[in-house]
Each structure stands twice: as C-alpha cells, then as structure tokens.
Design a protein around this motif. Structure first.
Motif, PDB file in Angstrom:
ATOM      1  N   THR A 224       0.830  -1.206   0.000  1.00  0.00           N
ATOM      2  CA  THR A 224       0.000   0.000   0.000  1.00  0.00           C
ATOM      3  C   THR A 224       0.867   1.259   0.000  1.00  0.00           C
ATOM      4  O   THR A 224       2.064   1.218   0.289  1.00  0.00           O
ATOM      5  N   GLY A 225       0.220   2.380  -0.318  1.00  0.00           N
ATOM      6  CA  GLY A 225       0.890   3.676  -0.299  1.00  0.00           C
ATOM      7  C   GLY A 225      -0.081   4.736   0.172  1.00  0.00           C
ATOM      8  O   GLY A 225      -1.259   4.452   0.421  1.00  0.00           O
ATOM      9  N   PRO A 226       0.379   5.982   0.301  1.00  0.00           N
ATOM     10  CA  PRO A 226      -0.486   7.058   0.802  1.00  0.00           C
ATOM     11  C   PRO A 226      -1.584   7.418  -0.189  1.00  0.00           C
ATOM     12  O   PRO A 226      -1.303   7.753  -1.340  1.00  0.00           O
ATOM     13  N   ALA A 227      -2.820   7.400   0.254  1.00  0.00           N
ATOM     14  CA  ALA A 227      -3.951   7.674  -0.635  1.00  0.00           C
ATOM     15  C   ALA A 227      -3.891   9.080  -1.213  1.00  0.00           C
ATOM     16  O   ALA A 227      -4.343   9.325  -2.337  1.00  0.00           O
ATOM     17  N   THR A 228      -3.320  10.019  -0.457  1.00  0.00           N
ATOM     18  CA  THR A 228      -3.259  11.411  -0.904  1.00  0.00           C
ATOM     19  C   THR A 228      -1.894  11.735  -1.508  1.00  0.00           C
ATOM     20  O   THR A 228      -1.350  12.820  -1.304  1.00  0.00           O
ATOM     21  N   ILE A 229      -1.349  10.788  -2.284  1.00  0.00           N
ATOM     22  CA  ILE A 229      -0.027  10.969  -2.873  1.00  0.00           C
ATOM     23  C   ILE A 229       0.055  12.216  -3.748  1.00  0.00           C
ATOM     24  O   ILE A 229       1.111  12.821  -3.881  1.00  0.00           O
ATOM     25  N   PHE A 230      -1.045  12.623  -4.346  1.00  0.00           N
ATOM     26  CA  PHE A 230      -1.020  13.795  -5.227  1.00  0.00           C
ATOM     27  C   PHE A 230      -1.293  15.095  -4.473  1.00  0.00           C
ATOM     28  O   PHE A 230      -0.484  16.012  -4.485  1.00  0.00           O
ATOM     29  N   GLU A 231      -2.430  15.198  -3.798  1.00  0.00           N
ATOM     30  CA  GLU A 231      -2.872  16.469  -3.221  1.00  0.00           C
ATOM     31  C   GLU A 231      -2.486  16.651  -1.762  1.00  0.00           C
ATOM     32  O   GLU A 231      -2.724  17.713  -1.171  1.00  0.00           O
ATOM     33  N   GLY A 232      -1.876  15.655  -1.128  1.00  0.00           N
ATOM     34  CA  GLY A 232      -1.557  15.725   0.296  1.00  0.00           C
ATOM     35  C   GLY A 232      -0.519  16.774   0.643  1.00  0.00           C
ATOM     36  O   GLY A 232       0.167  17.327  -0.224  1.00  0.00           O
ATOM     37  N   ARG A 234       2.365  16.555   1.849  1.00  0.00           N
ATOM     38  CA  ARG A 234       3.684  16.203   1.318  1.00  0.00           C
ATOM     39  C   ARG A 234       3.554  15.362   0.051  1.00  0.00           C
ATOM     40  O   ARG A 234       4.400  14.525  -0.250  1.00  0.00           O
ATOM     41  N   GLY A 235       2.481  15.613  -0.676  1.00  0.00           N
ATOM     42  CA  GLY A 235       2.241  14.906  -1.926  1.00  0.00           C
ATOM     43  C   GLY A 235       2.917  15.592  -3.114  1.00  0.00           C
ATOM     44  O   GLY A 235       3.585  16.623  -2.979  1.00  0.00           O
ATOM     45  N   ILE A 236       2.709  15.022  -4.279  1.00  0.00           N
ATOM     46  CA  ILE A 236       3.381  15.467  -5.498  1.00  0.00           C
ATOM     47  C   ILE A 236       3.122  16.934  -5.800  1.00  0.00           C
ATOM     48  O   ILE A 236       4.047  17.697  -6.112  1.00  0.00           O
ATOM     49  N   PHE A 237       1.872  17.380  -5.696  1.00  0.00           N
ATOM     50  CA  PHE A 237       1.554  18.755  -6.077  1.00  0.00           C
ATOM     51  C   PHE A 237       2.305  19.760  -5.203  1.00  0.00           C
ATOM     52  O   PHE A 237       2.830  20.757  -5.708  1.00  0.00           O
ATOM     53  N   ASN A 238       2.368  19.507  -3.909  1.00  0.00           N
ATOM     54  CA  ASN A 238       3.000  20.462  -2.999  1.00  0.00           C
ATOM     55  C   ASN A 238       4.515  20.354  -2.965  1.00  0.00           C
ATOM     56  O   ASN A 238       5.200  21.358  -2.751  1.00  0.00           O
ATOM     57  N   VAL A 239       5.038  19.175  -3.183  1.00  0.00           N
ATOM     58  CA  VAL A 239       6.490  18.996  -3.138  1.00  0.00           C
ATOM     59  C   VAL A 239       7.163  19.486  -4.419  1.00  0.00           C
ATOM     60  O   VAL A 239       8.239  20.100  -4.373  1.00  0.00           O
ATOM     61  N   PHE A 240       6.516  19.246  -5.555  1.00  0.00           N
ATOM     62  CA  PHE A 240       7.156  19.553  -6.826  1.00  0.00           C
ATOM     63  C   PHE A 240       6.884  20.969  -7.325  1.00  0.00           C
ATOM     64  O   PHE A 240       7.552  21.426  -8.258  1.00  0.00           O
ATOM     65  N   ALA A 241       5.951  21.667  -6.750  1.00  0.00           N
ATOM     66  CA  ALA A 241       5.604  22.995  -7.262  1.00  0.00           C
ATOM     67  C   ALA A 241       5.111  23.898  -6.143  1.00  0.00           C
ATOM     68  O   ALA A 241       4.668  23.439  -5.089  1.00  0.00           O
ATOM     69  N   ASP A 242       5.204  25.203  -6.385  1.00  0.00           N
ATOM     70  CA  ASP A 242       4.730  26.187  -5.424  1.00  0.00           C
ATOM     71  C   ASP A 242       3.240  26.454  -5.573  1.00  0.00           C
ATOM     72  O   ASP A 242       2.609  26.980  -4.662  1.00  0.00           O
ATOM     73  N   GLU A 243       2.707  26.123  -6.754  1.00  0.00           N
ATOM     74  CA  GLU A 243       1.305  26.399  -7.022  1.00  0.00           C
ATOM     75  C   GLU A 243       0.809  25.485  -8.127  1.00  0.00           C
ATOM     76  O   GLU A 243       1.607  24.914  -8.878  1.00  0.00           O
ATOM     77  N   LEU A 244      -0.495  25.351  -8.240  1.00  0.00           N
ATOM     78  CA  LEU A 244      -1.088  24.609  -9.342  1.00  0.00           C
ATOM     79  C   LEU A 244      -1.025  25.454 -10.608  1.00  0.00           C
ATOM     80  O   LEU A 244      -0.986  26.686 -10.555  1.00  0.00           O
ATOM     81  N   ASP A 245      -1.010  24.798 -11.750  1.00  0.00           N
ATOM     82  CA  ASP A 245      -0.953  25.520 -13.016  1.00  0.00           C
ATOM     83  C   ASP A 245      -2.247  26.266 -13.325  1.00  0.00           C
ATOM     84  O   ASP A 245      -2.279  27.186 -14.128  1.00  0.00           O
ATOM     85  N   GLY A 246      -3.317  25.853 -12.740  1.00  0.00           N
ATOM     86  CA  GLY A 246      -4.629  26.448 -12.984  1.00  0.00           C
ATOM     87  C   GLY A 246      -5.659  25.619 -12.261  1.00  0.00           C
ATOM     88  O   GLY A 246      -5.362  24.990 -11.240  1.00  0.00           O
TER      89      GLY A 246
END
Length: 451
Positions: A224-232, A234-246
């Motif tokens: 298993t892995g973290p369900a909020t891997i993207f939006e959490g 410490r997920g992808i969106f917050n770790v890899f970028a300062d903001e969403l593209d839109g």
C-alpha cells in the motif's frame, strides 16, 4: 472529495476497450508504431550500450523481449531497456502536460502484454489508460514543476506506467490507487542535462517505465501507499511545485488525454521544432550561401529559452539536440538537421556551423497567439536582405497534427538499413490490425528478434 489517486483508479478500472472512440484507438496505434520505430532506431546508439550491458548482466526470468537483442528478461527490466532505447534519440512522442508518454507507457505495457499473453485490445486499452494516468498524475503542476527544473516525463512517468500496467493486470480501483501511490515514491529527475549535457536523460524513460510497472506489480501483491499521494501536504503537487498551473478540475474534462499527443518530425527537443521548421523554410526557399549570413535572430518562448537555448556549442548528441543555435545553424549550413547530423561528432565542431551559432541571437516572443513550441527565424544577409519565416504552431503539434500517414512514413524511414523492409511491413501491419490479435506475443517477438 475523493483522493485524486482513487478517482484515477476508478477511471482506469471502468475503462473498457469497446467504449474507446475509434479515433482514439487509431491514435493509440500511431503512438505504438512511433515508439516501436524509435526503439529499433535507438537501440544501436553508443550511449545506450551501458544500459543494455547492465540489463544483460542482471539476468532474470525470460519473460519479455529486449528490442533487436533476441533475448528476454523480466518484464520490468525489458521495460527499462526498451524505454531507454525508445527515448534514446529524442524522436519519441510528446505531450504538453506530461512530457513523453509513449517512451514510458508503451514499453511497460508491451512487456506485460507479452509476459501474460494478452490480446491486442488489452494492450491498446492499457496504453490509453497509461497516457491518461501520466497526464493526470502531475499535469496539474506540469508547468510549475518544470520551471523549478523537474523533468516532467521523469516525475510523471511512473504514474503512466503504473496506470497502464494496473489496467493490464485488471486491478480494482483501490489497488490501482495504491499502485499510483507507490509510484509516487519513484517520482524525481531534474533537467540539468539541458544546461550542460550528459546522456543520463535517455534513461529517464527507462527508470520511469520500470518503476511504474513495478509499482503496479507490488500493489497487486498487496503493498500500500499514501492515498493522498497527489494532493496531500507532502504529496506530489506540494512537493514539486509552489502552485497549481490552474484549475486542476479542468484536466478531468478531457475525455482522453492521448488525443493531445504530439509526434516529432525532427529528432530534437520539441521546443526547437518551431525554429527548426522556420529555418528549414528559409533554406528551402532559395539558394543560400551560409558565408553571406551576417546574423540570425530566433524568436522563441520563455520555455524554449530555458529548455533548448542554453547550449550554443554542443559536446555530445544530447547537447546538440538541446541546442537551438546548433539546430538552426545546421539547417542553414547543411540544409537539414537529421538524426545523422545530431549524432555526427564532426558536426558539433564544424567551423561553419560553430561560427554561425555565435551569430545567432535569441529573443523572447509573445506566445499568446500560438504555442510555446513555436518559433520565428530571421536571417540577415551581408547586403542587408532580411529573410523571415514564422512557425507559431509547428507541424506535429496536436493543434497542427502529423497524420497517421506521416507517422507510418517516419517509421519506414527509420527502419531502412536497420531491419528488412519485409519485417518493417509486418510490424506495421500487426500494429494496424492489433485489435484482431489474440496475443501480443507475435508483435513483441517481431520487435525483439535480432537483425
């Protein structure tokens, strides 16, 4: 609200071949044929020899074929080798919100389809699922992460391969969510290569394809892995970028992101294609003596200035393929910029090309009326004559698309001198009729058999 990974898992689980529009199936075949051609043409390049030696040294169960090698290894390492070959000459497909999906998704999909004897319909469905997963697995921060220096294909690629393989394994939505979450631990990869070269970029596709496929296999076993891997937090969106593209919800409105695949008609980073095509139009329109060129101005996007204009004098193939100055100068001096030119060490230090490269100025253009991949080139001759051509949306872009006929001709051109014409036609025919194939093993063996 449901976690993004679960929502994507539900979309993949519900995907059925019969519900995929015919034009999307046709484009998926284009993607497959294009990637096969890139693998076969790329496997012999010297900078891929270390990858192939490494995979051979690993041994492993004979599950899936390695392109043109006549031997087999585990599915995940066949994916690693074949994906590296497919991305090895900068000629594979591209996508504006996920980089290079074909070189990641297709090798993993075909390796599993061969291992498990899956049908052509299964393979096509897996490919469509993988492109969707790669687009939605980071497309929300694609531009913002790219500005930081992250390589989108590498950090989004594991999600594409995981989504494709999970669909081929027929995992349920919860296990697909876990496959994507596991793949998130493999997301990484910087673009420093576009500043100072180094051939490691070639294996970004390989490592993404291997790790994504492995993530799906681990999820199938119960990891298993973290369900909020993207939006959490410490997920992808917050770790890899300062903001969403839109608005991230806007990406979900596209039924099949595979529709927006772009196909390269020149073997260079796509950010150079507008300028290359503009320079080629100038060169083709008249007999041009390079010695008479006083200066050249290239108007390109900010993206191209960062991801293609940083290198003036290349020292290896990858830096040549990421050099706006070299590509434009090569076209104006030699009348072309082909795979052979980018791979030619003598071209990197050709006095005429090098001298012209020093006379090229790069300026930022407004891309509001075109594409970030567009380019305008103006040549000034010694008598003051100005020659200009503009390609705001280069050929091959999804808004100025290459046709299936273009892709088939590209495949045939790449195959000449590498495999027999008969074998090339058999591969093309197998792809064209893939939905009728009860097993993908024959296609995989056609690709893997030695010359």
């Amino acid at each position: 609200m449901k976690p993004v990974a679960l929502r994507l898992g539900e979309w993949i689980t519900a995907l059925d071949y019969e519900a995929i529009p015919s034009e999307v199936v046709a484009r998926a075949k284009d993607c497959l044929l294009d990637q096969i051609g890139c693998q076969i043409a790329g496997v012999g390049l010297p900078h891929l020899a270390p990858v192939l030696r490494h995979v051979r040294s690993l041994g492993g169960r004979a599950e899936s074929s390695i392109v043109l090698r006549g031997d087999r290894t585990t599915a995940i390492y066949a994916a690693y080798a074949n994906a590296s070959c497919g991305h090895g000459m900068e000629f594979d497909d591209s996508h504006v919100i996920c980089g290079h999906p074909g070189a990641v998704v297709i090798p993993a999909s075909l390796a599993i389809a061969e291992r498990d004897g899956l049908s052509g319909k299964d393979l096509l469905t897996g490919i469509v699922a993988g492109y969707q997963a790669m687009a939605l697995g980071g497309g929300q921060v694609h531009k913002a992460a790219r500005r930081r220096g992250w390589h989108p294909m590498k950090f989004q690629g594991p999600f594409g391969a995981a989504g494709a393989v999970a669909r081929l394994l027929r995992l349920d939505a919860l296990r697909i969510m876990n496959a994507l979450a596991i793949a998130g631990s493999e997301a990484s990869g910087t673009m420093e290569y576009d500043q100072s070269g180094g051939e490691v970029k070639r294996v970004h596709a390989g490592s993404a394809s291997r790790s994504g496929a492995q993530a799906a296999l681990l999820a199938a076993e119960g990891l298993t892995g973290p369900a909020t891997i993207f939006e959490g937090k410490r997920g992808i969106f917050n770790v890899f970028a300062d903001e969403l593209d839109g608005d991230p919800e806007a990406l979900w409105n596209r039924d099949f992101h595979l529709r927006d695949t772009m196909f390269k008609l020149s073997p260079a980073v796509f950010t150079l294609h507008g300028a290359i095509q503009a320079a080629q139009a100038i060169r083709d329109a008249r007999s041009l003596d390079p010695a008479r060129i006083k200066s050249v101005e290239a108007e390109v996007s900010e993206l191209t200035m960062l991801h293609g204009a940083g290198i003036v004098h290349p020292a290896d193939m990858i830096s040549a393929q990421f050099s706006l100055a070299f590509a434009v100068s090569c076209v104006l001096v030699r009348g072309r910029a082909t795979l052979e030119d980018f791979a030619d060490a003598s071209a990197w230090c050709d006095p005429a090309i090098s001298a012209l490269s020093d006379r090229i100025s790069v300026v930022r253009r407004d891309t509001s009326g075109g594409s970030e991949l567009g380019g305008k080139v103006t040549v000034v001759l010694d008598d003051g004559t100005r020659l200009s051509e503009d390609r705001p949306v280069p050929r091959g872009h999804h808004d100025n698309p290459a046709s299936s006929a273009d892709i088939t001709e590209k495949f045939r051109t790449l195959m000449r001198g590498r495999i027999t014409d008969d074998r090339a036609e058999r591969i093309a025919q197998c792809v064209a009729t893939l939905e009728t194939q009860r097993s993908c093993v024959a296609l995989a063996e056609l690709i893997g058999a030695p010359t």
